[in-house]
Scaffold this active site. Structure first.
Site, mmCIF file in Angstrom:
data_model
loop_
_atom_site.group_PDB
_atom_site.id
_atom_site.type_symbol
_atom_site.label_atom_id
_atom_site.label_comp_id
_atom_site.label_asym_id
_atom_site.label_seq_id
_atom_site.Cartn_x
_atom_site.Cartn_y
_atom_site.Cartn_z
ATOM 1 N N LEU A 1 0.829 -1.208 0.000
ATOM 2 C CA LEU A 1 0.000 0.000 0.000
ATOM 3 C C LEU A 1 0.866 1.262 0.000
ATOM 4 O O LEU A 1 0.346 2.363 -0.127
ATOM 5 C CB LEU A 1 -0.940 -0.018 1.208
ATOM 6 C CG LEU A 1 -1.735 -1.331 1.379
ATOM 7 C CD1 LEU A 1 -2.677 -1.249 2.568
ATOM 8 C CD2 LEU A 1 -2.501 -1.672 0.110
ATOM 9 N N ARG A 2 2.166 1.064 0.195
ATOM 10 C CA ARG A 2 3.184 2.122 0.034
ATOM 11 C C ARG A 2 3.203 3.162 1.151
ATOM 12 O O ARG A 2 3.984 4.107 1.075
ATOM 13 C CB ARG A 2 3.049 2.839 -1.315
ATOM 14 C CG ARG A 2 3.088 1.928 -2.532
ATOM 15 C CD ARG A 2 4.330 1.112 -2.607
ATOM 16 N NE ARG A 2 4.518 0.489 -3.918
ATOM 17 C CZ ARG A 2 5.436 -0.428 -4.181
ATOM 18 N NH1 ARG A 2 6.234 -0.843 -3.212
ATOM 19 N NH2 ARG A 2 5.563 -0.943 -5.390
ATOM 20 N N ASP B 1 -0.288 -9.737 -5.025
ATOM 21 C CA ASP B 1 1.081 -9.208 -5.023
ATOM 22 C C ASP B 1 1.090 -7.810 -5.639
ATOM 23 O O ASP B 1 1.907 -7.493 -6.508
ATOM 24 C CB ASP B 1 2.044 -10.141 -5.757
ATOM 25 C CG ASP B 1 3.506 -9.812 -5.431
ATOM 26 O OD1 ASP B 1 3.740 -9.082 -4.452
ATOM 27 O OD2 ASP B 1 4.397 -10.260 -6.167
ATOM 28 N N HIS C 1 9.649 -15.555 1.260
ATOM 29 C CA HIS C 1 9.824 -15.378 -0.185
ATOM 30 C C HIS C 1 10.926 -16.335 -0.604
ATOM 31 O O HIS C 1 12.092 -16.131 -0.242
ATOM 32 C CB HIS C 1 10.221 -13.924 -0.474
ATOM 33 C CG HIS C 1 10.692 -13.674 -1.868
ATOM 34 N ND1 HIS C 1 9.860 -13.700 -2.953
ATOM 35 C CD2 HIS C 1 11.925 -13.385 -2.352
ATOM 36 C CE1 HIS C 1 10.550 -13.435 -4.047
ATOM 37 N NE2 HIS C 1 11.810 -13.244 -3.707
ATOM 38 N N HIS D 1 3.053 1.640 -8.668
ATOM 39 C CA HIS D 1 4.197 2.528 -8.882
ATOM 40 C C HIS D 1 3.743 3.822 -9.529
ATOM 41 O O HIS D 1 2.741 3.841 -10.266
ATOM 42 C CB HIS D 1 5.227 1.877 -9.815
ATOM 43 C CG HIS D 1 6.040 0.805 -9.175
ATOM 44 N ND1 HIS D 1 6.929 1.053 -8.152
ATOM 45 C CD2 HIS D 1 6.107 -0.529 -9.407
ATOM 46 C CE1 HIS D 1 7.514 -0.087 -7.789
ATOM 47 N NE2 HIS D 1 7.026 -1.058 -8.538
#
Lengths: 436, 340
Positions: free
Chosen positions: A70-71, A312, A186, A316
């Protein structure tokens, strides 16, 4: 926009689907005080303040997304919790788990609480941060996991940064197991994937791009499975991408290892070939791999070996993709394609609707250990109404996410969310052209 | 169903709407006729160097900007000289002191240069795909030539090598060609392989230890892979040596220069299994005693310096194909090639 919602609500004549219980049928849905009161006939003396005619629509649990960036905090030029939870609501997603690679990292209760606070104040969806396994994601000193869990982190994660030191990885898993916390891993060997951009194969060879070999994933999976058995930790592989890893996963699960896995939805549709001529919107981690890998991932989903599908989501700003391919930031903005892609798996007869929806609802919620992703009396009233046949085209203008970076732009998708409810509150209503 | 539009099915970004060459980014996707046409045009430019006035007016009034984000002497000077011989105005940008180094984005740098009415960018960049990126964002009247991008392509070097082979062998079709060395990191090799396959070479072989051969090389590039030099050069008409970058020793690809030369260095003795009239090539700069023995580099089979000479004519041919005026047969007039 959110709007004041009635305390008591009846949704009439929807096709109610609850993957967790197997319920599937035309029924009324009655809500009270943010929870599902009944499915079917209304309880005696129940008087709804509002009735919604949902004839022709599916009522499904709100989607639970295991990985969405969500930045916020720290990268608000890309997106915010407000912008992305709005996008999530428009896509039927009501719970989002965000990895800890914010700025600052989610390695203290303060950061976890900040995310909760912003989400509760501004959000259109529930946001649960994954706490960092190590301090500052540096892979050296394990974090205060108990404190993170108390601050509302249901799981621990190391985002997409592998822990180089196997001893630290072991201790992190061991310590997490003390508190019964699931660790999201990951699967990538740090040394084998270092510097790599795309799958090491035909396309990397043709384009002269540094590759990430299949072994990067399989070596990490082997290591982490061994450590999970050694420590008794419950692990979840976040974003498998190779056929061989799915075989290793199936074998470990059959042996009784406490391991689950998910796959990013785009990995079920795209391959290395979609990089084409340096398409930066196809740059993702783990990388898009071969057609054989894609088929194996789909088979693993169909067999239940991979039990969850996630977005995922990585929004940007435009500049992040406006550079030569190796300089661009990896990731796709995927919240709004998650449900349509899952529905496409059903259309392609990979798996039945119930099983497909379980991958993004109850199974995902179970991995988080949260009581969401269900349409059952007593459960939180997180659900969406869906026009399953409605087709629409993904355009930047239509996208709610602040990030428009997706290789699916221009594609016709099927399955339009009509309304989304979060705890009984209407958080999205489709009012676009062609909406039902 | 593949939901995303696969790049492989997109129209060739190097050609304009009329099918004419607009950009020269890679040799992949260019057909045999076009490559042959460039080689034929190159023949015509060879004589320019022997004229008293070493200029032709094909790019008169055009502005060509050399954008070299990577150090280069040979390639940059060759491009500069080629442009000047075509009568173009040439801008050489020193990127290390340019606005890009001060934080300006690559796109902003391009926009500023386009505002100066530049007609062509010659781009060298450390990143694979950089030339494609610039071409995809260039104004409609601007052409882009790739002077080497990362490990991806060096198409003008590939063409000058094809020209050199054709000079000596008459035709590329049917030849057996061996490329020896760091295939994994070589943009030159990728371009050579692509051109050789398009132009009908009978066999393209790559010879190197496994650490320097890319995954899926045979399938992705259309080559035969050898790990033994003597076996690999057997019956070959052309042997192309690649420069071994010293950082490969520290990168864990090779144990030492000494062992590499012992196993893969080209010596007269190792040339004995090749055809008697085989030629030896090298894109330069050469590392004597690492990938090639001086006796071979300076010997009768070596055409290394001819490659350098041919580089000028090939680049003139490519530049003029992209932005040069065309003499209309029988009309005596010059006309700009239209770009949509």
């Amino acid at each position: 926009m959110t709007e004041p919602s009635p305390q008591r609500l009846s949704v009439l004549a929807a096709r109610v689907i609850d993957p967790a219980s197997g319920h599937d049928g035309i029924a009324d849905l009655h809500l009270a005080d943010g929870r599902i009161l009944a499915i079917g006939p209304a309880p005696a003396d129940f008087q709804p303040e509002q009735r919604i005619d949902a004839n022709g629509l599916l009522a499904i649990p709100g989607l639970v997304d295991l990985c969405a960036r969500l930045r916020q905090p720290g990268l608000e030029q890309k997106a915010t919790i407000r912008s992305e939870t709005r996008a999530a609501a428009s896509a039927g997603i009501t719970t989002l788990c965000c990895p800890p690679d914010t700025q600052p990292v989610v390695d203290t209760p303060a950061v976890a609480q900040l995310i909760h606070q912003i989400a509760e104040t501004n959000g259109y969806a529930r946001v649960v941060p994954a706490g960092s396994l190590t301090q500052n994601l540096a892979g050296e000193q394990i974090s205060e996991m108990a404190a993170l869990a108390r601050a509302g982190c249901p799981v621990l994660s190391h985002a997409d940064r592998p822990i180089r030191n196997t001893r630290v990885q072991r201790r992190a898993l061991e310590y997490a197991a003390t508190f019964g916390l699931t660790c999201f891993l990951h699967p990538a060997d740090a040394a084998l994937s270092e510097g790599g951009l795309v799958h090491e194969g035909r396309v990397s060879t043709r384009l002269g791009l540094p590759g990430i070999p299949e072994a990067s994933e399989t070596v990490a999976v082997a290591r982490d499975l061994a450590l999970a058995e050694q420590t008794g930790a419950r692990i979840h592989f976040r974003g498998l991408s190779t056929a061989r890893a799915t075989e290793m996963l199936a074998e470990a699960r059959a042996r009784g290892v406490q391991v689950t896995a998910d796959v990013s939805a785009h990995q079920l549709f795209l391959t290395e070939d979609d990089i084409g001529t340096f398409n930066a919107n196809a740059l993702v981690l783990p990388p898009l791999r071969t057609e054989a890998d894609r088929k194996a991932l789909r088979a693993a989903v169909a067999a239940g070996v991979i039990s969850a599908i996630c977005s995922d989501h990585q929004p940007h700003e435009p500049d992040a993709k406006l550079d030569p391919f190796p300089q661009t930031s990896p990731g796709i903005s995927t919240l709004e394609t998650l449900l349509p892609l899952v529905l496409r798996l059903v259309e392609e007869q990979l798996l039945p609707l119930h099983d497909a929806l379980a991958c993004v609802t109850s199974h995902a919620a179970d991995i988080l250990g949260l009581p969401f992703g269900r349409l059952q009396p007593g459960a939180p009233a997180d659900f969406c109404l869906l026009a399953p046949e409605q087709r629409w085209t993904l355009t930047p203008e239509r996208m709610q996410s602040q990030g428009k970076n997706t290789p699916f732009l221009g594609q016709t998708l099927q399955g339009q969310v009509s309304m989304t409810f979060l705890g009984g509150r209407l958080v999205f209503k489709d009012e676009r052209d062609g909406a039902s | 169903m593949n939901l995303a539009a696969p790049g492989l099915q997109q129209p060739n970004p190097q050609l304009d709407a009329q099918g004419n060459l607009r950009h020269f980014l890679t040799l992949d996707g260019l057909d045999r006729a076009l490559l042959t046409d460039i080689l034929d045009r190159t023949e015509g430019f060879l004589s320019v160097a022997r004229q008293p006035v070493k200029k032709v007016p094909l790019c008169r009034g055009k502005v060509i900007a050399n954008l070299f984000f990577e150090n280069s002497t040979r390639t940059r000077t060759t491009f500069e000289l080629a442009a000047k011989r075509l009568s173009a105005d040439v801008l050489n940008l020193n990127i290390s002191t340019s606005a890009t180094a001060k934080g300006e984005t690559l796109l902003d740098t391009l926009r500023n240069l386009e505002a100066m009415h530049v007609d062509m960018f010659v781009v060298r960049h450390a990143d694979s795909g950089a030339a494609h990126f610039i071409a995809s964002h260039a104004a409609p009247h601007v052409s882009v030539i790739n002077a080497g991008d990362g490990c991806h392509a060096h198409p003008t070097q590939g063409m000058l090598d094809m020209f050199t082979i054709r000079q000596h062998k008459g035709d590329i079709a049917g030849l057996k060609v061996a490329i020896v060395g760091d295939i994994l990191h070589s943009r030159v090799a990728r371009s050579q392989i692509s051109a050789l396959n398009t132009l009908g070479a009978a066999e393209v072989r790559v010879i190197a230890p496994r650490t320097l051969i890319p995954t899926c090389a045979a399938e992705a590039l259309g080559v035969e892979v050898f790990h033994d030099l003597r076996e690999g050069v057997t019956d070959c008409d052309v042997i192309i040596m690649l420069r071994l970058q010293r950082e490969r020793m520290t990168g864990g690809f090779l144990p030492s220069e000494h062992e590499y030369f012992l196993l893969f260095g080209l010596t007269e003795k190792r040339l004995t299994t090749a055809k008697p009239d085989a030629i030896v090539m090298h894109p330069g700069p050469i590392n004597r005693g690492v990938e090639i023995d001086s006796e071979v580099a300076d010997g009768p089979r070596s055409v290394i310096l001819e490659q350098v000479s041919n580089g000028l004519a090939v680049r003139m041919a490519i530049m003029s194909t992209c932005i040069g005026t065309q003499y209309l047969a029988g009309q005596g007039a010059e006309r700009d090639r239209p770009h949509d």
